[in-house]
Design a protein around this motif. Structure first.
Motif, PDB file in Angstrom:
ATOM      1  N   ARG A   1     -19.990  15.110  31.064  1.00  0.00           N
ATOM      2  CA  ARG A   1     -21.076  16.017  30.691  1.00  0.00           C
ATOM      3  C   ARG A   1     -22.094  15.349  29.766  1.00  0.00           C
ATOM      4  O   ARG A   1     -23.310  15.503  29.948  1.00  0.00           O
ATOM      5  CB  ARG A   1     -20.515  17.266  30.021  1.00  0.00           C
ATOM      6  CG  ARG A   1     -21.590  18.253  29.555  1.00  0.00           C
ATOM      7  CD  ARG A   1     -20.966  19.528  29.025  1.00  0.00           C
ATOM      8  NE  ARG A   1     -21.977  20.426  28.489  1.00  0.00           N
ATOM      9  CZ  ARG A   1     -22.307  20.504  27.203  1.00  0.00           C
ATOM     10  NH1 ARG A   1     -21.695  19.722  26.314  1.00  0.00           N
ATOM     11  NH2 ARG A   1     -23.236  21.350  26.793  1.00  0.00           N
ATOM     12  N   SER A   2     -21.641  14.613  28.765  1.00  0.00           N
ATOM     13  CA  SER A   2     -22.573  13.987  27.824  1.00  0.00           C
ATOM     14  C   SER A   2     -23.463  12.969  28.527  1.00  0.00           C
ATOM     15  O   SER A   2     -24.654  12.844  28.216  1.00  0.00           O
ATOM     16  CB  SER A   2     -21.813  13.323  26.678  1.00  0.00           C
ATOM     17  OG  SER A   2     -20.970  12.291  27.161  1.00  0.00           O
TER      18      SER A   2
ATOM     19  N   ASN B   1     -26.081  14.880  30.617  1.00  0.00           N
ATOM     20  CA  ASN B   1     -27.134  15.480  29.805  1.00  0.00           C
ATOM     21  C   ASN B   1     -28.175  14.471  29.333  1.00  0.00           C
ATOM     22  O   ASN B   1     -29.244  14.858  28.851  1.00  0.00           O
ATOM     23  CB  ASN B   1     -26.532  16.198  28.598  1.00  0.00           C
ATOM     24  CG  ASN B   1     -25.864  17.503  28.984  1.00  0.00           C
ATOM     25  OD1 ASN B   1     -26.114  18.051  30.049  1.00  0.00           O
ATOM     26  ND2 ASN B   1     -24.997  18.005  28.115  1.00  0.00           N
TER      27      ASN B   1
ATOM     28  N   SER C   1     -28.882  24.368  32.154  1.00  0.00           N
ATOM     29  CA  SER C   1     -27.956  24.436  31.028  1.00  0.00           C
ATOM     30  C   SER C   1     -26.601  23.976  31.525  1.00  0.00           C
ATOM     31  O   SER C   1     -26.210  24.271  32.658  1.00  0.00           O
ATOM     32  CB  SER C   1     -27.845  25.867  30.492  1.00  0.00           C
ATOM     33  OG  SER C   1     -29.096  26.358  30.073  1.00  0.00           O
ATOM     34  N   SER C   2     -25.869  23.252  30.685  1.00  0.00           N
ATOM     35  CA  SER C   2     -24.533  22.808  31.074  1.00  0.00           C
ATOM     36  C   SER C   2     -23.518  23.259  30.032  1.00  0.00           C
ATOM     37  O   SER C   2     -23.838  23.361  28.840  1.00  0.00           O
ATOM     38  CB  SER C   2     -24.491  21.289  31.237  1.00  0.00           C
ATOM     39  OG  SER C   2     -24.644  20.632  29.986  1.00  0.00           O
TER      40      SER C   2
END
Length: 235
Positions: free
Chosen positions: A170-171, A174, A183-184
């Motif tokens: 995820r990081s 993003n 949006s996550s």
């Protein structure tokens, strides 16, 4: 001093196309066109298709129709404003006046990028805009759920948490510059249990019609993600 021809007097209205004055307020009063006489439509894309959901990165057309016989002054003096999300008309921001005149219609192209989920466009003649002559518009949204497996976001049988999905997936995602409003969220596989979805997942989706939901799951998160996908489809 105001001078004008009045061919519409027998209809109980004034048509002030012909005038010699700088008193625009007096002309507006004589035009007898108020906010009750206008309707606003939009947004429209470049092909004239009506839309409900828009992108922050593009401009869209909005059209006001004046339902009484308007004067040239009326057509040019229409004002535009915008408010964001759930803000009321008295919290709206003035944008500009006028637009492209097409018969008894005025068209403008506006790009709005502020607001979290939605905005409202107003057209008006008076001192303040009103809900009556406005359209509510929602942003297109992409929502991404990263659902972790056992021992990832929280311990499992004495192991973890490793935060693998957050730190390595995820990081990194993003950091990308994506041309969408997204949006996550980093979730535990337990958050995708049926009795948790209503409180922990549904509130993160702004609106069903205008949101594209992507689910990325690992291990138990993958199994529960597939189950979540079916529940959201059936909702």
């Amino acid at each position: 001093m105001i001078t004008f021809k009045n061919p519409w007097e027998e209809k109980g209205m004034y048509y002030s196309d012909w005038f010699d004055t700088t008193d625009s307020g007096a002309l507006h009063r004589m035009g007898q066109v108020s906010d009750n006489d206008i309707t606003i439509e939009g947004p429209f894309d470049s092909k004239g298709q009506s839309l409900k959901f828009v992108s922050r990165k593009n401009s869209y057309s909005y059209v006001v129709t004046i339902n009484k016989m308007p004067s040239k002054y009326d057509l040019k003096s229409i004002k535009w404003a915008v408010s964001y999300d759930d803000n009321q008309p008295e919290e709206a921001y003035y944008l500009f006046k006028g637009g492209i005149v097409e018969g008894n219609k005025v068209r403008v192209d506006i790009q709005i990028a502020k607001g979290e989920n939605s905005f409202r466009v107003y057209a008006y003649f008076g001192a303040l805009p009103s809900l009556r002559a406005s359209v509510n518009v929602f942003y297109k949204k992409v929502v991404i759920f990263f659902i972790s497996g056992a021992g990832d976001k929280e311990p499992y049988l004495g192991e973890g948490p490793t935060n693998l999905i957050e730190d390595k997936v995820r990081s990194e995602f993003n950091k990308l510059s994506l041309p969408v409003d997204y949006s996550s969220y980093y979730l535990s596989y337990k958050d995708a249990y049926k009795d948790e979805i209503l409180s922990k997942i549904i509130p993160k989706i702004p609106n069903k019609e205008g949101s594209l939901v992507n689910i990325i799951g690992h291990s138990l998160g993958g199994w529960n993600g597939a189950h979540l996908s079916q529940i959201l489809t059936d909702a």
